[in-house]
Design a protein around this motif. Structure first.
Motif, PDB file in Angstrom:
ATOM      1  N   ILE A 119      67.854  22.953  34.743  1.00  0.00           N
ATOM      2  CA  ILE A 119      66.414  22.961  35.562  1.00  0.00           C
ATOM      3  C   ILE A 119      65.699  23.881  34.823  1.00  0.00           C
TER       4      ILE A 119
ATOM      5  N   SER B 179      64.922  12.775  37.170  1.00  0.00           N
ATOM      6  CA  SER B 179      65.948  13.138  38.113  1.00  0.00           C
ATOM      7  C   SER B 179      67.037  13.484  37.470  1.00  0.00           C
TER       8      SER B 179
ATOM      9  N   SER C 268      66.492  16.088  52.737  1.00  0.00           N
ATOM     10  CA  SER C 268      65.863  16.155  51.616  1.00  0.00           C
ATOM     11  C   SER C 268      64.759  17.401  51.518  1.00  0.00           C
TER      12      SER C 268
ATOM     13  N   SER D 201      62.493  22.452  46.634  1.00  0.00           N
ATOM     14  CA  SER D 201      62.906  23.830  46.149  1.00  0.00           C
ATOM     15  C   SER D 201      61.955  23.821  44.947  1.00  0.00           C
TER      16      SER D 201
ATOM     17  N   ALA E 276      67.568  25.843  42.633  1.00  0.00           N
ATOM     18  CA  ALA E 276      68.456  24.661  42.493  1.00  0.00           C
ATOM     19  C   ALA E 276      69.978  24.933  42.695  1.00  0.00           C
TER      20      ALA E 276
ATOM     21  N   HIS F 270      70.422  25.690  46.579  1.00  0.00           N
ATOM     22  CA  HIS F 270      70.424  24.527  47.067  1.00  0.00           C
ATOM     23  C   HIS F 270      71.804  23.785  46.909  1.00  0.00           C
ATOM     24  N   TYR F 271      72.342  23.801  45.684  1.00  0.00           N
ATOM     25  CA  TYR F 271      73.767  22.807  45.600  1.00  0.00           C
ATOM     26  C   TYR F 271      74.609  23.823  46.110  1.00  0.00           C
TER      27      TYR F 271
ATOM     28  N   PHE G 155      68.438  15.757  42.195  1.00  0.00           N
ATOM     29  CA  PHE G 155      67.073  16.594  42.172  1.00  0.00           C
ATOM     30  C   PHE G 155      66.072  15.437  41.649  1.00  0.00           C
TER      31      PHE G 155
ATOM     32  N   LEU H 211      61.172  20.427  43.325  1.00  0.00           N
ATOM     33  CA  LEU H 211      62.311  19.593  43.360  1.00  0.00           C
ATOM     34  C   LEU H 211      62.307  19.201  44.578  1.00  0.00           C
ATOM     35  N   HIS H 212      62.403  17.574  44.612  1.00  0.00           N
ATOM     36  CA  HIS H 212      63.009  17.251  45.895  1.00  0.00           C
ATOM     37  C   HIS H 212      64.493  17.026  45.702  1.00  0.00           C
ATOM     38  N   HIS H 213      65.136  17.813  46.425  1.00  0.00           N
ATOM     39  CA  HIS H 213      66.581  17.705  46.614  1.00  0.00           C
ATOM     40  C   HIS H 213      67.185  16.822  47.450  1.00  0.00           C
TER      41      HIS H 213
END
Ligand code: ADP
Length: 544
Positions: free
Chosen positions: A276, A293, A413, A416, A423, A426-427, A445, A452-454
Motif C-alpha cells: 500500500i 485493486s 465497505s 481508508s 490498511a 482495517h484488515y 482494497f 482505499l475502498h475496503h
C-alpha cells in the motif's frame, strides 16, 4: 387480488386498491404486478427478483414490495409520482435492481411500490464518438452500452464494475466504482434529468439551458460541462431519496491505443503494508493509471472453488489451509495480489511498467505476471480482470459467492486513507471479527484517487437462519468498530443504512439535519424511498 400482498404503511386493501387502479389506468395492467409475499423466488444474478432482496440477511419478507410497476417514459414517472402523492404510497425507484450485495431491488420500507425504471426505459439516447460521451436511460446495463458501442464500431471504451449486469445510471447514483482510469463513476457522469417528488422535472448542469433545435431540447453542452450555473445539484440525487433520475450523461474513454493488464503477487500477509505504501505515490502521480485493486488470497481462492475443496472442517480456512490453497489453485496469486493495467501505445506502457516494476520490486519475492504468462483456467482472476480493466463487462466475478453452499453476499465497505498503517488496521479488525464469528475474510482494497475502498465480501448461507443472524450481528458490530477508529462506509446494505448514517454524526448530527431539511422541502408527502441512506421523511421520524 391483494390477498398475500404486504400493504404500504397505513393502508388498507381498500385504500391501496384505489392507488393500484389508478396505476392500471396510467401504465396498463400488464405493467403493474402485485407481489405475493408468500411466494417469493430468489432468482439468480441473471434473473434478479424485483420483489425482495434475494440475498436476505434477515427474513426473506423483511424488505418486500407490495407492487412492482414499470413506467415507459419520464411522463409516466411523473404520473406515478402524482398518484403516490395523492394516496401516500411510498415509492422505491430502481434502475435494474440487481444492486448486488446491497439489497437488490428491495425497498427499505415493507410494502413500498418498486418502480422498475429499467424494464421499459432502456434506451441509449446518444453516443458521441468525437466528444466521447453517452446519454442513457435507467435500463441501460454496462453490457448493453458496451455492445452498442461494439455494434456501431466506435473507438470508445466504457468503465465497468465487477459485474456487467448493473445499470450504468443506477451504479453511478450509488457512487459505485470500476477499474479503468474512469473508475469513479460519479466523477465521470455529466448531467441528469430528474423527476422530483412533487412531479416536476429538472435537468441539471447545462441541461437547464433550453435549446429547441437540439434533439434533447437542452443545450449541446449538457454532457460536456457538468456544473452549469448556480448551485450544483447532482450530488444530492446520489444515494438519496430526493428524486427519480430518468436520464444521465457520462463520459466515455477514447480507446487508449494499447493496453496491458498485469498482476503482482506478494508472498506474505504482512506485505500488505509495504504494498500500500508503494501504491500511494504511484497512484497519486498517475503512474498507476487506473483504479487498481489488491485482493486477499481468500477472495481469489473462492473464485477457484468451494471452501470444501480446501478444508474438510466446515470452518473458515486456517493460515495453513490458505497457504495450501494458494498452491492448489496455482493461478500465480500470493497472500495479497495486486491487479492493475497499463494504457497507451507500447513505448508509453514500457515507461510506466519500468517505474511500477522498479517500485514493487523492492518488496521481497514480489512476482510479476501478464495474462499471457499464465494458463487461462478456472479461477484465474488475472484473466477475468484482463477484461474488466479494459471495460469489458464480466459475469464471472460472482463465482466467489459459491464458496459456501447457498452462497449469498453482503458487502461491507469502509473507506481508508492509502497508507500501510490504515490498511493494516482495517484488515486486522475485519480479520479479528471474522474469526470471532466464524466467517472467512474475503476482502479487496480498491484504490481510488486518494482513498482505499475496503470491500469486505461477507458470504453466508441464506437458508441457514443461525448463520444469517451471526453474520448480521458481526456486521452491526463492525459498523461501530470502524467508526470508533474514524472510518465510515461509503455505501451499505438496506439493513445497515440507519446504523451507518448514525456514525456520520460530526457536530451533533448536523449532516442529518441538513438531509432532513432537504427531504421535508422536496418531499412534503413522504413518498420517495423512505429510509434510503438513513434519511426518513417527517411522518416516519415522528412515528419512530
Ligand atoms: P443496479 O445497477 O446494481 O441494478 P439498482 O438499479 O438496483 O442498481 O440501483 C441501486 C439503488 O440506486 C437503488 O436501490 C436506488 O436506491 C437507487 N436508484 C437506482 N436507480 C435510480 C433512479 N433512476 N432514481 C433514483 N434512485 C435510483
Amino acid at each position: 387480488m391483494l390477498a398475500n400482498c404486504v400493504l404500504p404503511p397505513h393502508h388498507t386493501q381498500e385504500t391501496f386498491s384505489k392507488a393500484v387502479e389508478e396505476l392500471h389506468a396510467l401504465l396498463g395492467r400488464e405493467n403493474v404486478d402485485t407481489v405475493e409475499s408468500n411466494n417469493l423466488d430468489d432468482g439468480s444474478y441473471y434473473e434478479p427478483p424485483k420483489t425482495h432482496d434475494p440475498f436476505h440477511i434477515l427474513d426473506q419478507t423483511e424488505y418486500v414490495a407490495s407492487i412492482v410497476i414499470r413506467p415507459a417514459s419520464t411522463e409516466d414517472v411523473q404520473g406515478i409520482v402524482k398518484i403516490a402523492n395523492t394516496h401516500r404510497v411510498p415509492l422505491w425507484p430502481v434502475s435494474i435492481g440487481r444492486n448486488f450485495g446491497y439489497g437488490g431491488a428491495a425497498p427499505r420500507v415493507r410494502g413500498s411500490a418498486v418502480v422498475d425504471l429499467g424494464a421499459r426505459m432502456n434506451k441509449v439516447i446518444d453516443i458521441n464518438e468525437p466528444q466521447a460521451f453517452a446519454l442513457v436511460e435507467p435500463g441501460v446495463t454496462y453490457k448493453a452500452l458496451y455492445e452498442e458501442i461494439q455494434r456501431r464500431g466506435l473507438k470508445l471504451w466504457i468503465d465497468v464494475p465487477d459485474l456487467g449486469g448493473g445499470s450504468v445510471l443506477g451504479n453511478t447514483l450509488e457512487r459505485g466504482a470500476g477499474y479503468t482510469p474512469y473508475g469513479d463513476h460519479f466523477m465521470v457522469h455529466c448531467g441528469m434529468e430528474v423527476v422530483l417528488p412533487n412531479g416536476e422535472v429538472v435537468r441539471t448542469g447545462m441541461g437547464a439551458m433550453p435549446d429547441p433545435s437540439h434533439p434533447t431540447g437542452s443545450a449541446n453542452t449538457w454532457q460536456l460541462f457538468p456544473y452549469g450555473f448556480g448551485p450544483y445539484h447532482d450530488g444530492i440525487f446520489t444515494q438519496s431519496n430526493y428524486g427519480i433520475v430518468t436520464k444521465m450523461g457520462l463520459w466515455l474513454l477514447p480507446d487508449p491505443g494499447g493496453y496491458q493488464a498485469f498482476m503482482i503477487s506478494f508472498e506474505k500477509d504482512e506485505d500488505l503494508h509495504q504494498a500500500i505504501e508503494t501504491i500511494r505515490p504511484l497512484r497519486i502521480a498517475g503512474i498507476l493509471q487506473n483504479a487498481p485493486s489488491i485482493r486477499s488470497a481468500t477472495l481469489d481462492i473462492a473464485v477457484a472453488g468451494k471452501r470444501a475443496e480446501f478444508s474438510s472442517t466446515g470452518k473458515p480456512l486456517t493460515e495453513e489451509e490458505i497457504e495450501a490453497a494458494i498452491e492448489k489453485v496455482d493461478t500465480g496469486i500470493g497472500r495479497w495480489t495486486f491487479y492493475g493495467a497499463l494504457y497507451g501505445p507500447e513505448p508509453v506502457r514500457d515507461i510506466f511498467w519500468a517505474a511500477i516494476k522498479g517500485a514493487f520490486g523492492k518488496i521481497p519475492n514480489a512476482k510479476f505476471y501478464f495474462p499471457q504468462d499464465l494458463p487461462e483456467k478456472k479461477g484465474s482472476v488475472l484473466h477475468i480482470r484482463d477484461g474488466t480493466l479494459r471495460g469489458v463487462p464480466s459475469f464471472t466475478e460472482l463465482e466467489w459467492t459459491k464458496f459456501v453452499d447457498n452462497g449469498s453476499a453482503l458487502f461491507f465497505s469502509p473507506i481508508s486513507p492509502v497508507t500501510g498503517e490504515d490498511a493494516e488496521k482495517h484488515y486486522e479488525l475485519a480479520k479479528r471479527r471474522h474469526a470471532e464469528f466464524g466467517f472467512d475474510y474475503l476482502g479487496t482494497f480498491t484504490i481510488g484517487m486518494r482513498e482505499l475502498h475496503h470491500i469486505i465480501c461477507v458470504v453466508y448461507d441464506r437458508t441457514n437462519t443461525e448463520q444469517k443472524a451471526r453474520a448480521y450481528k458481526m456486521l452491526r458490530l463492525m459498523v461501530k468498530d470502524y467508526a470508533e477508529l474514524g472510518y465510515g462506509e461509503y455505501r451499505t446494505h438496506l439493513s445497515l443504512m440507519d446504523a451507518v448514517a448514525d456514525t456520520y454524526n460530526w457536530n451533533n448530527n448536523s449532516i442529518m439535519k441538513l438531509n432532513e431539511t432537504l427531504k421535508d422541502a422536496l418531499d412534503p408527502n413522504d413518498i420517495l424511498a423512505p429510509g434510503k441512506s438513513g434519511v426518513w421523511p417527517k411522518q416516519y421520524r415522528e412515528s419512530q
